[in-house]
Structures are given as structure tokens and as C-alpha cells.
Motif scaffolding. Sequence first.
Motif, short mmCIF file in Angstrom:
data_model
loop_
_atom_site.label_atom_id
_atom_site.label_comp_id
_atom_site.label_asym_id
_atom_site.label_seq_id
_atom_site.Cartn_x
_atom_site.Cartn_y
_atom_site.Cartn_z
N ASN A 12 40.04 34.97 31.47
CA ASN A 12 39.29 33.78 31.06
C ASN A 12 39.35 32.73 32.16
O ASN A 12 39.68 31.57 31.92
CB ASN A 12 39.82 33.23 29.74
CG ASN A 12 39.28 34.02 28.57
OD1 ASN A 12 38.08 34.25 28.46
ND2 ASN A 12 40.17 34.46 27.71
N GLY A 13 39.04 33.15 33.35
CA GLY A 13 39.05 32.23 34.48
C GLY A 13 38.33 32.89 35.63
O GLY A 13 37.47 33.74 35.44
N SER A 14 38.67 32.48 36.83
CA SER A 14 37.95 33.00 37.99
C SER A 14 38.83 32.89 39.21
O SER A 14 39.85 32.21 39.20
CB SER A 14 36.67 32.19 38.21
OG SER A 14 37.00 30.84 38.47
N LEU A 31 34.54 34.34 41.56
CA LEU A 31 34.58 35.76 41.22
C LEU A 31 35.08 35.85 39.79
O LEU A 31 36.14 35.30 39.46
CB LEU A 31 35.54 36.46 42.18
CG LEU A 31 35.68 37.97 42.10
CD1 LEU A 31 34.35 38.66 42.38
CD2 LEU A 31 36.73 38.44 43.09
N VAL A 32 34.29 36.51 38.93
CA VAL A 32 34.62 36.56 37.51
C VAL A 32 34.54 37.98 36.97
O VAL A 32 33.88 38.84 37.53
CB VAL A 32 33.67 35.65 36.67
CG1 VAL A 32 33.85 34.19 37.03
CG2 VAL A 32 32.22 36.09 36.84
N ARG A 33 35.23 38.15 35.85
CA ARG A 33 35.14 39.40 35.09
C ARG A 33 34.46 39.11 33.78
O ARG A 33 34.91 38.25 33.02
CB ARG A 33 36.56 39.92 34.77
CG ARG A 33 37.11 40.84 35.80
CD ARG A 33 38.18 41.71 35.20
NE ARG A 33 39.44 40.99 35.00
CZ ARG A 33 40.52 41.57 34.52
NH1 ARG A 33 40.49 42.84 34.17
NH2 ARG A 33 41.63 40.89 34.37
N GLY A 34 33.36 39.79 33.50
CA GLY A 34 32.73 39.64 32.19
C GLY A 34 32.95 40.90 31.38
O GLY A 34 33.85 41.69 31.69
N ASP A 35 32.14 41.10 30.36
CA ASP A 35 32.22 42.33 29.58
C ASP A 35 31.68 43.46 30.45
O ASP A 35 30.49 43.53 30.70
CB ASP A 35 31.39 42.21 28.30
CG ASP A 35 31.92 41.10 27.40
OD1 ASP A 35 33.11 40.79 27.48
OD2 ASP A 35 31.10 40.54 26.64
N ARG A 59 30.35 21.52 40.45
CA ARG A 59 31.03 22.80 40.64
C ARG A 59 31.45 23.39 39.30
O ARG A 59 31.86 22.65 38.39
CB ARG A 59 32.25 22.63 41.54
CG ARG A 59 31.85 22.21 42.96
CD ARG A 59 32.98 22.37 43.93
NE ARG A 59 34.08 21.46 43.65
CZ ARG A 59 35.26 21.56 44.22
NH1 ARG A 59 35.52 22.51 45.09
NH2 ARG A 59 36.21 20.70 43.94
N LEU A 60 31.38 24.70 39.18
CA LEU A 60 31.84 25.39 37.97
C LEU A 60 33.37 25.48 37.99
O LEU A 60 34.03 25.27 36.98
CB LEU A 60 31.23 26.79 37.88
CG LEU A 60 29.69 26.80 37.86
CD1 LEU A 60 29.17 28.20 38.09
CD2 LEU A 60 29.18 26.23 36.54
N ASP A 61 33.92 25.80 39.14
CA ASP A 61 35.37 25.81 39.34
C ASP A 61 35.71 24.60 40.20
O ASP A 61 35.29 24.50 41.35
CB ASP A 61 35.78 27.10 40.05
CG ASP A 61 37.28 27.15 40.36
OD1 ASP A 61 37.96 26.11 40.22
OD2 ASP A 61 37.76 28.22 40.75
N ARG A 62 36.45 23.65 39.60
CA ARG A 62 36.81 22.43 40.33
C ARG A 62 38.20 22.54 40.95
O ARG A 62 38.84 21.54 41.23
CB ARG A 62 36.73 21.23 39.39
CG ARG A 62 35.30 20.98 38.92
CD ARG A 62 35.21 19.82 37.98
NE ARG A 62 35.84 20.13 36.70
CZ ARG A 62 35.85 19.31 35.66
NH1 ARG A 62 35.30 18.12 35.75
NH2 ARG A 62 36.42 19.66 34.53
N ALA A 88 37.24 28.56 36.96
CA ALA A 88 36.15 28.20 36.06
C ALA A 88 36.60 28.43 34.62
O ALA A 88 37.32 29.38 34.34
CB ALA A 88 34.91 29.03 36.37
N ALA A 89 36.14 27.57 33.73
CA ALA A 89 36.42 27.77 32.30
C ALA A 89 35.53 28.88 31.78
O ALA A 89 34.33 28.91 32.07
CB ALA A 89 36.16 26.49 31.52
#
Length: 137
Positions: free
Chosen positions: A16-18, A35-39, A56-59, A63-64
Amino acid sequence: MGVKSRLAAVEAIPENGSLLFTVREEDGRKEEVVLVRGDDCVEAWKNFCQHETDQRLDRGFGAAMRDGEIICPKHGSMFDACTGHCDNGKAAGSTLVAVDVTVEDGDVYLVDDDCRYLYDGGIDDDDAPGTSSHLTF
Ligand code: FES
């Protein structure tokens, strides 16, 4: 095809982050990428919202994310981590800007022809311990 750079192990990406890293664009600018992991996916997106592109999505803290969606910290629009698409809130109808990555043997590699890997972390982190990039233009 451009340079292939190893970014991280898939397992190192928080559920649940990046992870944040910085690339060099073709025009010489630095750009941040999340860089994220989704389903059932691993994807990389330029680190800015499509509603206000200076947001920014990740500050700097990851990222949340919730239920496979990246949450914009400013107005709360949620982007699908696998497609980058947003169907809600102020950014509805937009899609994040993709950066090409591939997964091989549990590791994620940057394979985007339009940018190359510089270092882990955000643009301002290039003096952080453990990084070796001190390029200035
Ligand atoms: S800046 Fe992201 S939803 Fe408004």
C-alpha cells in the motif's frame, strides 16, 4: 531499445505504497517516477497528478494507496495502479503518464526508451548517502 536498469525486487514495493526513483528525460530534465504494485501488475508512473501537474503523488513518504488505487494527496482522486486511469473526483477522465517497466525473475527493470534511470529517491535526494550522482547542468 534503451538501457535496461534494475529498479528493485518486486517484493520490495510496499503493498500500500510505492517506491520513488528519478530518471533523466530525453530533453535533459529530471523527472520523478513512482513504482507501484496493483492487483496482478507492477507499473511505474510519472510522479504527478493529472489534475494539477505540480502536485506530486508521492511527496517523499510513498504514494498513498488503497484497494489497488493511488490516491492523490491534494483532492483525493484515485488512479488505478495498473492502468493509471482515474474515474473520480477532480482528475476524472485522466490517466497518469506511464513509464515502461518489465518484471523478470522477481525483479523490476526500467525499459523505457524515453528516459533513463538516475537514482533512487526524489529529485532533491541526489545528495543522499548511498547515491553517486552529482551531475549538475
Ligand atoms: S491535484 Fe490531484 S486531484 Fe487535484
